[in-house]
Scaffold this motif. Structure first.
Motif, mmCIF file in Angstrom:
data_model
loop_
_atom_site.group_PDB
_atom_site.id
_atom_site.type_symbol
_atom_site.label_atom_id
_atom_site.label_comp_id
_atom_site.label_asym_id
_atom_site.label_seq_id
_atom_site.Cartn_x
_atom_site.Cartn_y
_atom_site.Cartn_z
ATOM 1 N N PHE A 104 51.995 82.814 63.295
ATOM 2 C CA PHE A 104 51.189 82.286 62.608
ATOM 3 C C PHE A 104 52.452 82.108 61.286
ATOM 4 O O PHE A 104 53.409 82.233 61.750
ATOM 5 C CB PHE A 104 50.617 83.374 61.750
ATOM 6 C CG PHE A 104 51.214 84.285 61.285
ATOM 7 C CD1 PHE A 104 51.621 84.301 60.109
ATOM 8 C CD2 PHE A 104 51.507 85.717 61.896
ATOM 9 C CE1 PHE A 104 53.096 85.562 59.511
ATOM 10 C CE2 PHE A 104 52.689 86.692 61.703
ATOM 11 C CZ PHE A 104 52.599 86.485 59.974
ATOM 12 N N CYS A 109 47.090 81.931 58.288
ATOM 13 C CA CYS A 109 46.577 82.854 57.740
ATOM 14 C C CYS A 109 45.381 82.155 56.874
ATOM 15 O O CYS A 109 44.376 83.088 55.765
ATOM 16 C CB CYS A 109 48.105 83.416 57.164
ATOM 17 S SG CYS A 109 49.206 84.405 58.080
ATOM 18 N N GLN A 113 41.799 83.690 56.427
ATOM 19 C CA GLN A 113 41.435 84.157 55.066
ATOM 20 C C GLN A 113 40.334 83.270 54.541
ATOM 21 O O GLN A 113 39.209 84.554 53.532
ATOM 22 C CB GLN A 113 42.882 84.094 54.217
ATOM 23 C CG GLN A 113 42.168 84.949 52.647
ATOM 24 C CD GLN A 113 43.418 84.530 52.235
ATOM 25 O OE1 GLN A 113 44.247 83.893 51.631
ATOM 26 N NE2 GLN A 113 43.597 86.463 51.546
ATOM 27 N N LEU A 120 46.017 90.051 59.245
ATOM 28 C CA LEU A 120 46.554 90.450 60.795
ATOM 29 C C LEU A 120 48.307 90.891 61.099
ATOM 30 O O LEU A 120 49.098 91.351 60.337
ATOM 31 C CB LEU A 120 47.224 88.457 60.995
ATOM 32 C CG LEU A 120 47.830 87.871 62.027
ATOM 33 C CD1 LEU A 120 47.392 86.071 62.080
ATOM 34 C CD2 LEU A 120 49.152 88.093 62.369
ATOM 35 N N VAL A 132 52.192 83.085 53.027
ATOM 36 C CA VAL A 132 51.639 83.727 53.343
ATOM 37 C C VAL A 132 51.281 84.992 51.629
ATOM 38 O O VAL A 132 50.293 85.721 51.709
ATOM 39 C CB VAL A 132 51.480 84.618 54.885
ATOM 40 C CG1 VAL A 132 50.500 86.026 55.115
ATOM 41 C CG2 VAL A 132 52.121 83.648 55.564
ATOM 42 N N PHE A 137 47.695 87.682 51.618
ATOM 43 C CA PHE A 137 47.390 88.432 52.671
ATOM 44 C C PHE A 137 48.028 88.541 53.770
ATOM 45 O O PHE A 137 49.342 88.781 54.431
ATOM 46 C CB PHE A 137 47.123 86.510 54.061
ATOM 47 C CG PHE A 137 46.370 86.948 55.304
ATOM 48 C CD1 PHE A 137 44.756 87.330 55.058
ATOM 49 C CD2 PHE A 137 47.079 86.892 56.216
ATOM 50 C CE1 PHE A 137 44.178 87.262 56.315
ATOM 51 C CE2 PHE A 137 45.867 86.932 57.873
ATOM 52 C CZ PHE A 137 44.575 86.887 57.672
ATOM 53 N N ALA A 139 49.708 90.418 56.524
ATOM 54 C CA ALA A 139 50.698 90.528 58.012
ATOM 55 C C ALA A 139 51.453 91.554 58.432
ATOM 56 O O ALA A 139 52.460 92.078 57.521
ATOM 57 C CB ALA A 139 51.372 89.112 57.520
#
Length: 241
Positions: A104, A109, A113, A120, A132, A137, A139
Motif C-alpha cells: 500500500f 490508504c 479511509q 490496514l 499515511v 490511518f 497500518a
C-alpha cells in the motif's frame, strides 16, 4: 449500526493487551492462539486502537498480473465494506516470498479511509508512511519498501494467513502499538465491561506498588486479591457453575 458504533467506541477505549487478557478469560481457544505474531507491527505506534471487521485479500507484486491493472480488486474491496455491520479493516496476505514491493501507499490508504475503513494490515510491506500517518490511518506491516512493483490483488474475501493466524472475512480485529488480536463475535459485546473489571482488579497491585514502603508480604497479599477478583470474573464470563 448504532449498536456496533457504540461497541466499537467502547472497545477502542482499551489497549490490545487488555483485550487479549479478557478474551483469554472466556477460555474459547488456547492462550497462544488468536493473535498475530511479532512479524506484524504498527507503523504508527502513537495512534489509538484500531477496531474493525476484516475484508481479506491476497496480493502479489513481483510480476505483472495476467489481467487488469495495479488497482485490480480495489472496487471489489470497497464494495465489500458495505456488507459489514461496522468499519472495515483491510487485511492482505502477501503471497510473494520474499516480499517484492509495498502492498500500500498514500493513494490506496486514502481510498480505503474515504470509504470508511478503520485501518490496514499486511503480511508484506508498506510505503508513503509519512503521508499515511498524516491522514491518521492505522497500518500494520512486516516492514517498508519504497516501490510498488507490479502490485495487484488476486482474491477478495477469502481466508488469509497473516501474522501466523488465519483471518476470515468478517473477523473482528483489535490492534494498537502492541499488536493485533481477533475478538470472537460471540463475546464481543461483553469484552468492554470485562476490560474495565480486569483493570480494576489489576489496579489492586498497581496501587499497592505506589504506596510508601511496600513489603514482599504486602505485595503477595495484593497479588492474591487481584488474582481472586480475576478468577471470579473469568468464572462469571464462562458461566461456570
Amino acid at each position: 449500526m448504532a449498536d456496533t458504533a457504540k461497541l466499537f467506541a467502547a472497545l477502542a477505549k482499551y489497549d490490545t493487551p487488555t483485550v487479549c487478557n479478557v478474551v483469554e478469560l472466556f477460555d474459547l481457544h488456547p492462550r497462544s492462539s488468536g493473535y498475530m505474531d511479532d512479524s506484524i507491527r504498527a507503523c504508527f505506534p502513537e495512534m489509538p486502537p484500531m477496531v474493525g471487521y476484516a475484508v481479506t485479500s491476497t496480493f502479489r507484486s513481483f510480476a505483472p498480473p495476467r489481467g487488469g491493472d495495479v488497482y485490480a480488486g480495489l472496487k471489489e474491496q470497497i464494495e465489500a465494506f458495505g456488507e459489514l455491520p461496522g468499519p472495515a479493516v483491510v487485511v492482505y496476505q502477501d503471497l510473494d516470498e520474499p516480499t517484492a514491493a509495498a502492498t500500500f501507499g498514500e493513494v490506496m490508504c486514502t481510498t480505503y479511509q474515504t470509504f470508511g475503513a478503520a485501518g490496514l494490515i499486511t503480511s508484506g510491506a508498506g510505503r508513503d508512511l509519512d503521508q499515511v500517518r498524516d491522514i491518521g490511518f492505522p497500518a500494520f506491516t512486516n516492514g517498508t519498501i519504497c516501490a510498488h512493483g507490479y502490485c495487484h490483488t488476486l482474491a477478495v474475501n477469502v481466508p488469509v494467513t497473516v501474522g501466523g493466524i488465519c483471518v476470515y472475512p468478517g473477523d473482528l480485529l483489535h490492534g494498537d502499538c502492541n499488536g493485533v488480536t481477533t475478538i470472537p463475535d460471540e463475546i464481543a459485546s461483553e469484552v468492554p465491561d470485562a476490560c474495565e473489571e480486569l483493570m480494576a482488579a489489576e489496579s489492586i497491585i498497581m496501587n499497592y506498588l505506589k504506596e510508601p514502603n511496600p513489603t514482599v508480604a504486602g505485595f503477595v497479599e495484593a497479588r492474591e486479591a487481584c488474582g481472586s477478583r480475576i478468577a471470579k470474573l473469568g468464572a462469571r464470563l464462562r458461566d461456570d457453575s
